[in-house]
Write an enzyme that holds these catalytic residues in place. Structure first.
Site, PDB file in Angstrom:
ATOM      1  N   HIS A 141       0.832  -1.209   0.000  1.00  0.00           N
ATOM      2  CA  HIS A 141       0.000   0.000   0.000  1.00  0.00           C
ATOM      3  C   HIS A 141       0.860   1.251   0.000  1.00  0.00           C
ATOM      4  CE1 HIS A 141      -3.273  -2.737   1.256  1.00  0.00           C
ATOM      5  NE2 HIS A 141      -4.062  -1.830   0.709  1.00  0.00           N
ATOM      6  N   LYS A 145      -0.707   5.070   4.473  1.00  0.00           N
ATOM      7  CA  LYS A 145      -1.554   4.133   5.217  1.00  0.00           C
ATOM      8  C   LYS A 145      -1.037   3.982   6.643  1.00  0.00           C
ATOM      9  CE  LYS A 145      -3.840  -0.373   4.816  1.00  0.00           C
ATOM     10  NZ  LYS A 145      -5.156   0.184   5.186  1.00  0.00           N
TER      11      LYS A 145
HETATM   12  N1  LIG Z   1     -12.920  -1.203   3.009  1.00  0.00           N
HETATM   13  C1  LIG Z   1     -12.284  -0.714   1.937  1.00  0.00           C
HETATM   14  O1  LIG Z   1     -12.522  -1.145   0.799  1.00  0.00           O
HETATM   15  C2  LIG Z   1     -11.296   0.388   2.097  1.00  0.00           C
HETATM   16  C3  LIG Z   1     -10.981   0.832   3.343  1.00  0.00           C
HETATM   17  N2  LIG Z   1     -10.135   1.897   3.497  1.00  0.00           N
HETATM   18  C4  LIG Z   1      -9.921   2.337   4.852  1.00  0.00           C
HETATM   19  O2  LIG Z   1     -10.636   3.562   5.051  1.00  0.00           O
HETATM   20  C5  LIG Z   1      -9.966   4.350   6.022  1.00  0.00           C
HETATM   21  C6  LIG Z   1      -9.712   5.749   5.470  1.00  0.00           C
HETATM   22  O3  LIG Z   1      -8.804   5.662   4.396  1.00  0.00           O
HETATM   23  P1  LIG Z   1      -8.249   6.999   3.682  1.00  0.00           P
HETATM   24  O4  LIG Z   1      -9.373   7.811   3.165  1.00  0.00           O
HETATM   25  O5  LIG Z   1      -7.192   6.547   2.763  1.00  0.00           O
HETATM   26  O6  LIG Z   1      -7.582   7.732   4.943  1.00  0.00           O
HETATM   27  P2  LIG Z   1      -7.417   9.287   5.213  1.00  0.00           P
HETATM   28  O7  LIG Z   1      -6.522   9.426   6.385  1.00  0.00           O
HETATM   29  O8  LIG Z   1      -7.076  10.004   3.954  1.00  0.00           O
HETATM   30  O9  LIG Z   1      -8.903   9.745   5.623  1.00  0.00           O
HETATM   31  C7  LIG Z   1      -9.477   9.548   6.883  1.00  0.00           C
HETATM   32  C8  LIG Z   1     -10.192  10.837   7.270  1.00  0.00           C
HETATM   33  O10 LIG Z   1     -10.852  10.614   8.532  1.00  0.00           O
HETATM   34  C9  LIG Z   1     -10.483  11.660   9.402  1.00  0.00           C
HETATM   35  N3  LIG Z   1     -10.516  11.207  10.791  1.00  0.00           N
HETATM   36  C10 LIG Z   1      -9.514  10.668  11.543  1.00  0.00           C
HETATM   37  N4  LIG Z   1      -9.955  10.405  12.790  1.00  0.00           N
HETATM   38  C11 LIG Z   1     -11.241  10.790  12.825  1.00  0.00           C
HETATM   39  C12 LIG Z   1     -12.225  10.819  13.849  1.00  0.00           C
HETATM   40  N5  LIG Z   1     -11.973  10.356  15.082  1.00  0.00           N
HETATM   41  N6  LIG Z   1     -13.460  11.319  13.556  1.00  0.00           N
HETATM   42  C13 LIG Z   1     -13.730  11.782  12.321  1.00  0.00           C
HETATM   43  N7  LIG Z   1     -12.837  11.806  11.309  1.00  0.00           N
HETATM   44  C14 LIG Z   1     -11.613  11.311  11.558  1.00  0.00           C
HETATM   45  C15 LIG Z   1      -9.083  12.051   8.969  1.00  0.00           C
HETATM   46  O11 LIG Z   1      -8.756  13.350   9.445  1.00  0.00           O
HETATM   47  P3  LIG Z   1      -7.164  13.714   9.634  1.00  0.00           P
HETATM   48  O12 LIG Z   1      -6.551  13.613   8.267  1.00  0.00           O
HETATM   49  O13 LIG Z   1      -7.198  15.082  10.200  1.00  0.00           O
HETATM   50  O14 LIG Z   1      -6.612  12.667  10.578  1.00  0.00           O
HETATM   51  C16 LIG Z   1      -9.214  11.992   7.456  1.00  0.00           C
HETATM   52  O15 LIG Z   1      -9.753  13.186   6.919  1.00  0.00           O
HETATM   53  C17 LIG Z   1      -8.678   3.580   6.378  1.00  0.00           C
HETATM   54  O16 LIG Z   1      -8.919   2.828   7.543  1.00  0.00           O
HETATM   55  C18 LIG Z   1      -8.480   2.661   5.182  1.00  0.00           C
HETATM   56  O17 LIG Z   1      -7.741   1.515   5.454  1.00  0.00           O
HETATM   57  C19 LIG Z   1      -9.575   2.538   2.432  1.00  0.00           C
HETATM   58  C20 LIG Z   1      -9.840   2.125   1.170  1.00  0.00           C
HETATM   59  C21 LIG Z   1     -10.699   0.986   0.885  1.00  0.00           C
HETATM   60  O1  LIG Z   2      -5.841   2.160   3.205  1.00  0.00           O
HETATM   61  C1  LIG Z   2      -6.077   1.823   2.032  1.00  0.00           C
HETATM   62  O2  LIG Z   2      -5.777   2.539   1.068  1.00  0.00           O
HETATM   63  C2  LIG Z   2      -6.769   0.550   1.805  1.00  0.00           C
HETATM   64  N1  LIG Z   2      -7.172  -0.124   2.850  1.00  0.00           N
HETATM   65  C3  LIG Z   2      -7.925  -1.316   2.845  1.00  0.00           C
HETATM   66  C4  LIG Z   2      -7.258  -2.384   3.693  1.00  0.00           C
HETATM   67  O3  LIG Z   2      -6.646  -2.048   4.720  1.00  0.00           O
HETATM   68  O4  LIG Z   2      -7.398  -3.553   3.378  1.00  0.00           O
HETATM   69  C5  LIG Z   2      -8.372  -1.765   1.498  1.00  0.00           C
HETATM   70  C6  LIG Z   2      -7.552  -1.314   0.334  1.00  0.00           C
HETATM   71  O5  LIG Z   2      -6.553  -2.232   0.039  1.00  0.00           O
HETATM   72  C7  LIG Z   2      -7.027   0.094   0.439  1.00  0.00           C
END
Ligand SMILES: NC(=O)C1=CN([C@@H]2O[C@H](COP(=O)(O)OP(=O)(O)OC[C@H]3O[C@@H](n4cnc5c(N)ncnc54)[C@H](OP(=O)(O)O)[C@@H]3O)[C@@H](O)[C@H]2O)C=CC1
Ligand SMILES: O=C(O)C1=N[C@H](C(=O)O)C[C@H](O)C1
Length: 258
Positions: A141, A145
Site C-alpha cells: 500500500h 496508510k
Molecule cells: N474497506 C475498503 O474497501 C477500504 C478501506 N479503506 C480504509 O478507510 C480508512 C480511510 O482511508 P483513507 O481515506 O485513505 O484515509 P485518510 O486518512 O485520507 O482519511 C481519513 C479521514 O478521517 C479523518 N478522521 C480521523 N480520525 C477521525 C475521527 N476520530 N473522527 C472523524 N474523522 C476522523 C481524517 O482526518 P485527519 O486527516 O485530520 O486525521 C481523514 O480526513 C482507512 O482505515 C483505510 O484503510 C480505504 C480504502 C478501501
Molecule cells: O488504506 C487503504 O488505502 C486501503 N485499505 C484497505 C485495507 O486495509 O485492506 C483496502 C484497500 O486495500 C485500500
C-alpha cells in the site's frame, strides 16, 4: 433519493466517494464528519453527535477512533452503516458485529469486486493445498496508510483459516526467530511505499512449485463504487450483518427479474 452521512468526508476515500456520488442522480451527501471540517457543498462536523441532518445510510471511511460514537449514533438513530474503515482491534470488530443486532451493518475490509473473488479462490486453494504448501500473504500500500497489515490481508487469512481443518497461526514478524518455518502458519507481510493503491498476493509455496493468487487495485474508485453500491443496497435493510456476497446476490436477483 438516498441521503448519505459520510464519515471521513475530507479524507482520501471521502473525496473519491464525493466524486462518485456526484455522478449519481439517486443519492446525495447531506452531511459529513471529519476532524478537518473545511467547508464544502454540505456541512462537515467534527463530532458525529453534532450532526443535525437525517440520513438514510452512513458510509464510514475514517479511523478506528471514531468507532464508539459511530456505532452509538447508528443504533440511536436507526441509520444503516457501511463500515469500511480498517485497523480495528479484535474487540472493536466484535462491537461492529454486535451492533448489527440493532441496525443494518455492511462490513468488509475491501469494497472491490475482485478481492471478493480472491477470497473464495484462496479458500479453494487452501482446501486443496493446506498442510502441504506454506502460505504467505504479501500486501502493498501507499506510504500514507496508518494500519498494518491491511484489513484485507487479515480478512484473507481468516478466510483461509475457515477453509482449513485446524486454523493456522498468523505470524507478523520473523526477524527475531531462529527456527525453520512450520507449515501451520500464515506469514503476513506489509510493504508501504509511494502511491501504491492496494495489492494483495497469497503465495502457496510447495516443494518445487508455487501458486500465487493476486489482486491489484489501480484506483481508489473501485472501493468507492463498491461502497456507494453497498449504501444504496443497505438503506432500508433490516438489522443484520451484510457482506459483499449479499450485495452481489441482490444485484444478480435484480438482473434476473429485469
Ligand atoms: N474497506 C475498503 O474497501 C477500504 C478501506 N479503506 C480504509 O478507510 C480508512 C480511510 O482511508 P483513507 O481515506 O485513505 O484515509 P485518510 O486518512 O485520507 O482519511 C481519513 C479521514 O478521517 C479523518 N478522521 C480521523 N480520525 C477521525 C475521527 N476520530 N473522527 C472523524 N474523522 C476522523 C481524517 O482526518 P485527519 O486527516 O485530520 O486525521 C481523514 O480526513 C482507512 O482505515 C483505510 O484503510 C480505504 C480504502 C478501501
Ligand atoms: O488504506 C487503504 O488505502 C486501503 N485499505 C484497505 C485495507 O486495509 O485492506 C483496502 C484497500 O486495500 C485500500
Amino acid at each position: 433519493m438516498t441521503r448519505i452521512l459520510l464519515c471521513g468526508a475530507n479524507g482520501k476515500m471521502g473525496h473519491v466517494i464525493r466524486s462518485c456520488v456526484s455522478q449519481r442522480d439517486d443519492m446525495e451527501i447531506v452531511a459529513g464528519v471529519d476532524l478537518n471540517t473545511a467547508g464544502t457543498e454540505f456541512p462537515i462536523y467534527a463530532s458525529i453527535d453534532e450532526v443535525t441532518e437525517t440520513a438514510d445510510v452512513i458510509i464510514d471511511f475514517s479511523n478506528p477512533a471514531l468507532l464508539d460514537s459511530l456505532l452509538a449514533y447508528a443504533k440511536r438513530t436507526h441509520t444503516p452503516l457501511v463500515a469500511a474503515t480498517t485497523g480495528y482491534s479484535a474487540e472493536q470488530t466484535a462491537a461492529i458485529k454486535a451492533a448489527s443486532n440493532d441496525v443494518a451493518v455492511f462490513f468488509t475490509f475491501n469494497m472491490s469486486l475482485g478481492v471478493n473473488l480472491l477470497q473464495s479462490l484462496a479458500k479453494q486453494a487452501a482446501r486443496v493445498l493446506g498442510g502441504q504448501f506454506d502460505i504467505e500473504i504479501i500486501e502493498k500500500h501507499h506510504n500514507q496508510k496508518v494500519d498494518a497489515p491491511s484489513g484485507t490481508a487479515i480478512m484473507l487469512a481468516e478466510s483461509i483459516n475457515e477453509a482449513l481443518n485446524t486454523p493456522y497461526e498468523l505470524v507478523y514478524d520473523r526477524h527475531a526467530r531462529r527456527e525453520k518455518r512450520p507449515v501451520n502458519e500464515i506469514g503476513m507481510h506489509a510493504v508501504r511505499g509511494g502511491t501504491i493503491v492496494g495489492e494483495h498476493e497469497i503465495l502457496f509455496a510447495g516443494r518445487d512449485e508455487q501458486i500465487s493468487l493476486k489482486h491489484t487495485a489501480t484506483s481508489k474508485e473501485v472501493f468507492a463504487v463498491g461502497a456507494v453500491n453497498a449504501a444504496s443496497f443497505l438503506a432500508g435493510c433490516k438489522p443484520g450483518l451484510y457482506t459483499m456476497q449479499d450485495l452481489l446476490r441482490s444485484t444478480s436477483d435484480e438482473e434476473a427479474n429485469a
